[in-house]
Design an enzyme around this catalytic site. Structure first.
Site, PDB file in Angstrom:
ATOM      1  N   CYS A  21       0.848  -1.197   0.162  1.00 26.99           N
ATOM      2  CA  CYS A  21       0.018   0.140  -0.049  1.00 26.99           C
ATOM      3  C   CYS A  21       0.713   1.244  -0.089  1.00 26.99           C
ATOM      4  CB  CYS A  21      -0.880   0.063   1.210  1.00 26.99           C
ATOM      5  SG  CYS A  21      -1.923   1.507   1.515  1.00 26.99           S
ATOM      6  N   CYS A 278     -13.741   6.725  -2.024  1.00 28.77           N
ATOM      7  CA  CYS A 278     -12.982   5.729  -2.560  1.00 28.77           C
ATOM      8  C   CYS A 278     -12.484   5.947  -3.973  1.00 28.77           C
ATOM      9  CB  CYS A 278     -13.660   4.287  -2.463  1.00 28.77           C
ATOM     10  SG  CYS A 278     -12.446   3.053  -3.125  1.00 28.77           S
TER      11      CYS A 278
END
Length: 384
Positions: A21, A278
């Site tokens: 990530c 998102c």
């Protein structure tokens, strides 16, 4: 700067390789820049993070650690090489004793900011490092971002039809890197889908598997787009999957992935790198819709498909990087595929009259959702 040079510079800056990530990569990279020679001399580590980085690093897997969250990202940074930047966890051998040593010495402050990470280490002296503006610390100047935001969908299509050779190389690397993350397939005890549509089923398996692997901390890099590896996966793998099952046309695939990257970045510039909405679904989804419409139908249905996508999923919240992101991406792939086969009029909700207005409207909703982030952060803090 002419349009082609501008687009090339933006692409080279916004399509980058990251291991794990990007937010834990940001933390690890910044820690690596600040670490003392003797890590066991550390008395305190103060970590200052923007809300989005805190949120996205909180529950996500960290490569080569077998762990999840901010603490292993910090320890991984102490073990990593700053020259690897967002691949800082590459080749590290995790040290459980160091984690125990650091755990009680780590202090975290969360601030309201764009992408930001500052590390202050108290040891034999003070060591400091800061990364801001983007996950790598290298951000596009605002005047170039604004110039890019003034480009049109036609500009992006024209560029995709005549791509410089060095960018072709970058796009090929993006395709191979992101495709590699889609194996192994997502385990059936997490999600078990077998949809009676060959194309959709394959798109889902490829994309969801890659996101799941990345979120558990698989030791495989992704090509991030506009600061997000998951956004890069969403913007590329549905098109790669379609090409594998229906086309096997490398030239068309390269052009389509280029268009996807361009429209994804464009969407991010109208919103932000990290937001309460998102981005992997909303911004990466815009890219994938643009590219699939271009791959399948040519230029005629791109705008229509984007309007349909705008009518569907914008507003889905980002509550941080985690394995559950794979489920959100699954919803995104459904919406991407559905958008290719539907038509929603301009009079509906936030649907814009054209590509640009759709992106602007989604960006406005994303900006209006900033207060949502505060509640998400408070929920996460209660889990510490």
């Amino acid at each position: 700067m002419d349009k082609k040079k501008l687009i090339t510079e933006v692409l080279k800056n916004e399509v980058v390789k990251a291991l794990g990530c990007t937010e834990v990569g940001l933390i690890g990279y910044t820690v690596a820049k600040a670490k003392p020679e003797d890590v066991y001399s550390i008395k305190e580590i103060k970590l200052t993070l923007d809300k989005g980085t805190f949120k996205n690093a909180f529950s996500v897997g960290v490569p080569n650690t077998g762990k999840f969250g901010i603490l292993p990202a910090v320890v991984g940074g102490l073990l990593g090489n700053k020259d690897n930047k967002l691949e800082v966890f590459k080749d590290i051998k995790y040290d459980e004793e160091l984690e125990k040593f650091i755990e009680g010495k780590l202090k975290i402050e969360v601030i309201n900011s764009d992408v930001y990470c500052k590390v202050i280490i108290k040891a034999d002296k003070l060591y400091e490092a800061e990364t801001k503006g983007s996950h790598s610390g290298k951000s596009m100047p605002e005047n170039l971002k604004n110039a890019y935001k003034n480009l049109t969908l036609k500009d992006f299509i024209d560029y995709s039809d005549d791509i410089p050779e060095d960018v072709v190389k970058l796009i090929k690397e993006t395709i191979e890197t992101n495709k590699n993350l889609s194996t192994p397939e997502v385990p059936e005890d997490f999600v078990n889908l077998d949809i009676n549509d060959e194309i959709l089923n394959y798109m889902l398996k490829k994309t969801v598997s890659a996101v799941y692997n990345r979120m558990i901390g698989a030791n495989k890099p992704a090509m991030a787009i506009a600061g997000s590896g998951n956004m890069g996966l969403t913007a590329t793998l549905p098109i790669i999957a379609y090409d594998e099952i229906k086309g096997s046309d490398e030239e068309k695939l390269i052009k389509s992935i280029t268009l996807s990257a361009l429209t994804t970045i464009y969407s991010a510039y109208y919103s932000s790198y990290i937001s309460a909405m998102c981005g992997c679904v909303n911004r990466g989804g815009i890219g994938a819709v643009s590219a699939l419409a271009y791959y399948i139908f040519g230029t005629d249905k791109i705008e229509e498909s984007i309007k349909s996508f705008t009518a569907n999923l914008p507003g889905i919240v980002c509550d941080g990087g985690k394995i559950g992101c794979a489920l959100k991406i699954a919803s995104g792939v459904f919406a991407i595929y559905l958008s290719l086969h539907s038509k929603v009029p301009y009079t509906n909700g936030i649907v814009g009259k054209d590509f640009k207005e759709c992106i602007e409207n989604i960006g406005k909703i994303g900006q209006a959702m900033k207060l949502v982030d505060n509640e998400i952060i408070e929920i996460l803090k209660r889990k510490i």
